[in-house]
Structure formats: C-alpha cells, structure tokens
Design a protein around this motif. Sequence first.
Motif, PDB file in Angstrom:
ATOM      1  N   ASN A 297       1.510   5.995  -4.149  1.00  0.00           N
ATOM      2  CA  ASN A 297       0.245   6.429  -4.743  1.00  0.00           C
ATOM      3  C   ASN A 297      -0.490   5.235  -5.342  1.00  0.00           C
ATOM      4  N   ASP A 298      -1.826   5.211  -5.161  1.00  0.00           N
ATOM      5  CA  ASP A 298      -2.624   4.078  -5.624  1.00  0.00           C
ATOM      6  C   ASP A 298      -2.483   3.876  -7.125  1.00  0.00           C
TER       7      ASP A 298
ATOM      8  N   SER B 114      -3.218  -1.335   4.946  1.00  0.00           N
ATOM      9  CA  SER B 114      -3.669  -0.384   3.917  1.00  0.00           C
ATOM     10  C   SER B 114      -3.055   0.984   4.191  1.00  0.00           C
ATOM     11  N   ASN B 115      -3.464   1.995   3.397  1.00  0.00           N
ATOM     12  CA  ASN B 115      -2.907   3.343   3.528  1.00  0.00           C
ATOM     13  C   ASN B 115      -3.043   3.863   4.956  1.00  0.00           C
TER      14      ASN B 115
ATOM     15  N   SER C   4       0.803  -1.228   0.000  1.00  0.00           N
ATOM     16  CA  SER C   4       0.000   0.000   0.000  1.00  0.00           C
ATOM     17  C   SER C   4       0.833   1.274   0.000  1.00  0.00           C
ATOM     18  N   ARG C   5       2.136   1.124   0.150  1.00  0.00           N
ATOM     19  CA  ARG C   5       2.966   2.318   0.202  1.00  0.00           C
ATOM     20  C   ARG C   5       3.076   2.935  -1.203  1.00  0.00           C
TER      21      ARG C   5
END
Length: 649
Positions: free
Chosen positions: A581-582, A625-626, A578-579
């Motif tokens: 930008n998506d 997750s983020n 999750s690290r």
Amino acid sequence: MKKITLFIFLLTAFFGYAQEKKIERATKRFNQYDYVNSQEIYQKVVDKGYESGDLFKRLADSYYLNAKYEEAATYYGKLIEQFPEEVEPEVYFRYATSLRATKDYALSDKMMARFYDLGEDDTRAVLFRKAPDYLREIEKQKGAYDVSITQINSGYSDFGSALYKDKLIFASNRDTGGYTKRVHKWNGQPFLNLYEVDTSKVGQDGGTKFAKPFSANLNTQYHESSPVFAKGDSVMYFTRNNYSNGIFSKDSTGTNKLKLYRASYRNGAWGGVKELPFNSDNYTVAHPALSPDGKKLYFSSDMPGTLGQADLWYVAINDDGTYGEPVNLGNRINTEGRESFPYVSAANDLFFASNGHPGLGGLDIFLTNLDATGEDVTILNIGEPANTSKDDFAFIIDSETKTGFLSSNRGKSGIDDDIYMIRQLRRPEPLCEILLTGNVTDKNTEELLKDATVTLYDDKNNLIESIVTSRKATFEFEPECDAKYLLRGSKDGYTTVEKRVSTPNLSGEIQEFLQLERAVQIAKPGDDIAKILNLNPIYFDFDKYYIRPDAEIELAKVLVYMETYPSVRIDVRSHTDSRGNDEYNRTLSQNRNVSTRDWLIAKGINPSRLSGRGYGESQLVNECSNGVQCSEEQHQLNRRSEFIVLSNN
C-alpha cells in the motif's frame, strides 16, 4: 738604389703573375675533375707562402674529393680561420666530414652546428639536428658484422664487388703488366677493369694471383666497375665511362661522365653491350643494383631532379626489356650530399653509401628497408667495424649465408680502396629509446597532485624506479623497448591507481596520466554520498525498520565521512519499492529514515547536521510502479537510501 728597388718590384710582379697563371691553369683542371694536377699546383702555390680564401678552398676541395681528409681538414680550417667572410655553408659541411675522418668528432659537431645555422633547410643539417646523439646511435650497431681483409687486394684500388655463380667480380686498376698505362686525372691512377676470382680463394694467402680479367669483351682502356647480375646470370649491368664504339664522349665542359651499360652472356662469352636509354653525356649514371625480383634497376646519378651531389634512383624494367622513367628515391634517403653504391638484398634491404647522413667518416654504409613507407622509413648507420672514419662503400651480402663484401680505404695509406669480407652476426636495429611521461591529478577536481609517489614495475613485479612528484606533478621514466610494465600512482588520502603499460620496439614517447580519487572525497551540494562511497544497499528486514548488522557497516562509512568533514550537512532520503500500500510504504520508509538518522546521532553526529524523510514509492528509479511485473533485482533498485549533501561550508 732606385734600380734595385725597380728590379725587386718587377721580379715580384713577375712571380705574382706566374702564380696567378698557375692558379688559373689549376682552376681549369679542377673544373674538369683533374684533381691530381690541380692539387699539385695549388699546393706548390701555398707552399710558396701565397694565401687566399679561394686558393685554400680549391686545395681543400681537391683533397676532399680524393678522400685525403686529413689534408682537406687542414686547409678548410685555414680557410675558416683566415677568410671567414668567404666561407660558404658547404665548406662547414666538408670540414665537418673531414674532421670525422680524423675522429675529431667534437669539432666536427661544432662545424655541423654552424652548417645548420647557415643552411637550416639542408637535409644534411636537419638530419644532424634531429640526431645530436648520433654517435651513440651508431655505437649500438657496433659488432653487427665481422670484417676481415681479403687476400685479393693488389695495392691499387680494388672495390665494387658482385657475386656471380661461384665467383667474385670486382673492379681494380691493378698493374697487369701491359705496355700502355692510361691514368685517370681525378686520382692519378690507372683506369679500372673488371676482374674475377673464385670465392674460395679470396681468403687464401697470395689470393691476388688467382684474380684474372673478367671479360676481354667488356674491359676497355677506360673505367669499368660495379657490376650486378640479373637472375639466371645471363644479363649484367655495369658502369663504364662514356665510351662506346671507340668514341670517348665529353660534356660541354670537356668532362667525360659515367654511364650504365647492359651486357648479355651468349655462346660462352659476354657481349652485346648496350648503353641504357636514360644515360646522358651531361650527367653521370653509375653503380647499378637490382631488386630481388629483377623488376627494378637502382643506380646513383646527378641527373636533373637530383637533390644533392648524387642521389639514388630507380627505373622499372618492363617485361619487353624496355625501361621506365627514372624515379628519385626521395629526401628520406637522399641528401644534398652524395648517395651511391646501392645494393638490394633478398630481404629487400637497401644498403647504400652516403656522406650526407650522420656518420663516422667520409662515406658510411647505411641500411633501410624498401618495404617501409612514409614515417616508417628508418635509415640506419650499420656501425663499426663495417664503417670507419674513412670511406666505406659497395656493401653486398648473401641473405642466406649472411656473408658478403664491402670496400673501404681504411688501409694504412687511406688512399687506395680494398675489398673486405663481412659476416653478419646480427641484424642492425634502430636505437630504441622510450620516454614514459605523464602527470598525477585529482580525478574529480583535476588538481595537480604534488608529493604523489609514482612507481614503475616490470612484468615480474620487480621495482624499476620510484619518484615523488614535484609542484608540477609530472613523472618521467626511461623503460626498455618492447616490454611490459606496471605503473602505480599513490598518495596519502587517495586510493592507489595502477596501469599496465606496453612499450613499442621503436623509439618514441609514451604519455600516461594517473588520476587518483580521494579515499574519502569532498562532496558538493547535491552529491549523493552513497554513490561517492560506493555504499552497498542498506537493507532492512521485511516490514521492519531497525538497523541490521550489515546495514551498520555501510552507515559506518557515512559516519566516518561526516567525522572527516565536520561542516557537511546531509539530507537522508529513504525509499521503498512499489509493492504494498502506498501509505504503508510511506510510513515504513519514514520509520526507516528516522532509524538511520538516530543511528548516526547515537554515534556522535550533531542532529543539526541531519535532515530527511521517507518517500515511500513516490520516487521510483525505473518503471516498476503498481501493477507492473518486475524482477526482484528491478524492485531492489527502488529500495534505497540516499545521503544527499545540502552544504559543505
């Protein structure tokens, strides 16, 4: 001519009537245990040419009950051959026992098989059926004891010894030179008395001259035998005819039974003889033995509740000198035959004589430990030379010195009993046989694997045996007891499997199932080949999507799999953590996915067999997750490549 014919008819009728009267007299004596007189009459009638099933049976029984097994076998054989319709199941058992005494074990086993067919619920038949290889089991015990004749035997019956201080106390019907000789009708010999001899004299030449009557206060004109002494040597129990205070008592049929008595040692002499309260005029109680702590009195009896001809029982000896109710030792020990002459060693081992358990002859000596319960109860025939094809009984042993005595009629005549010295060389142990069985299957499909190789190694990796499985995929080994082994299964196209196996020290069957995995497994739709092949993570350098050398090794495994199974279609799925930008992660994972598929295509895989895309961080396998603080190990779980099978046709 008519007169002559009439004379012959009358003469024949007279002699026939005479034989019937003889048989009638013999039968009456037989029913009163007067076996010697009845035997003589029956034999004379048979010698005159008269034959009948009942006559043969009674004659055979009279020989059997006096341990004349060869003669008994002759007439049981005639009975079975000539009058089969009159044969009861017990005849087959007694015939089998008599044949064992003549060492005709093959025919004996055939008769026991018939006995089982006719009386399959009989404990003796069940024991025989459970141990068809009983002779080999007995053979294992051979040599557990050294046996030698003592020098105290008289030529009459000498048996039933007990240790008392530094003396051996035993029963004998030896001729003491008295004017009155009372003879027992069972065997035609004088009645028994108790004698003593220093244990140091039993092996000396002419040792019989050192034997002398044990106690004038205890010996009577009838039977005394089988003594046992309580701790402190001030109390003894012994067997005697039903004779107290000068009265010789009989049961309702006119038979005098045996009873147990207690005597005390006071003021330098034995006396105070008292009959035990659980005796009866109507049944026999005999052959006492004591537990190591002196709190239980064991004995043999045919009292109500007895399973067979005589069972082993015990009573509790209470602190106040009273006795509990008799308790039967149960059908693990007792049979429908005769169990007698119990002896309990300091190790709580019960030795006893029996003709109901499979043995070598008439009475054999058996061993069981009284600490065992339920299924742990093991009955052992103690083997040759302690046991023979004759009657062997009255076993005693000092657990510390490993020496003792037994009684047997194994002498030349096979009639009179003698006392033998024994020395234990090793403890008898159960015949231990282990059967190691199992089968070989495919771990995933459970398919039976033919042509698999199963190999057994000992704990030093020495090859014991190797077999190749047949259509049923089974294997079978006979390893040693109380040992450690390595069991290995292998087959082409499968990974090798090994199992450590430890065998117990008691006979039994061990089952081990070998499940082999295909070296390259056939995957089903939806399976992840990465898991099937145990792929290491396929790493990419940070922010890169070219295939690293370490990643090539893992992809080569996928390549080989697809080459092995050319019909397999795979969807390649690439993921990031999750690290970052998506959208960036989605693009990065897509590029890595394309690189992975291109590598496989470059190695020869048809592009139509591959599909896939990058999922970025959209399918995390954990909570990282983020914005969630996670360790590097947790993030790594999400940076993965999956190779999902779409079809396998």
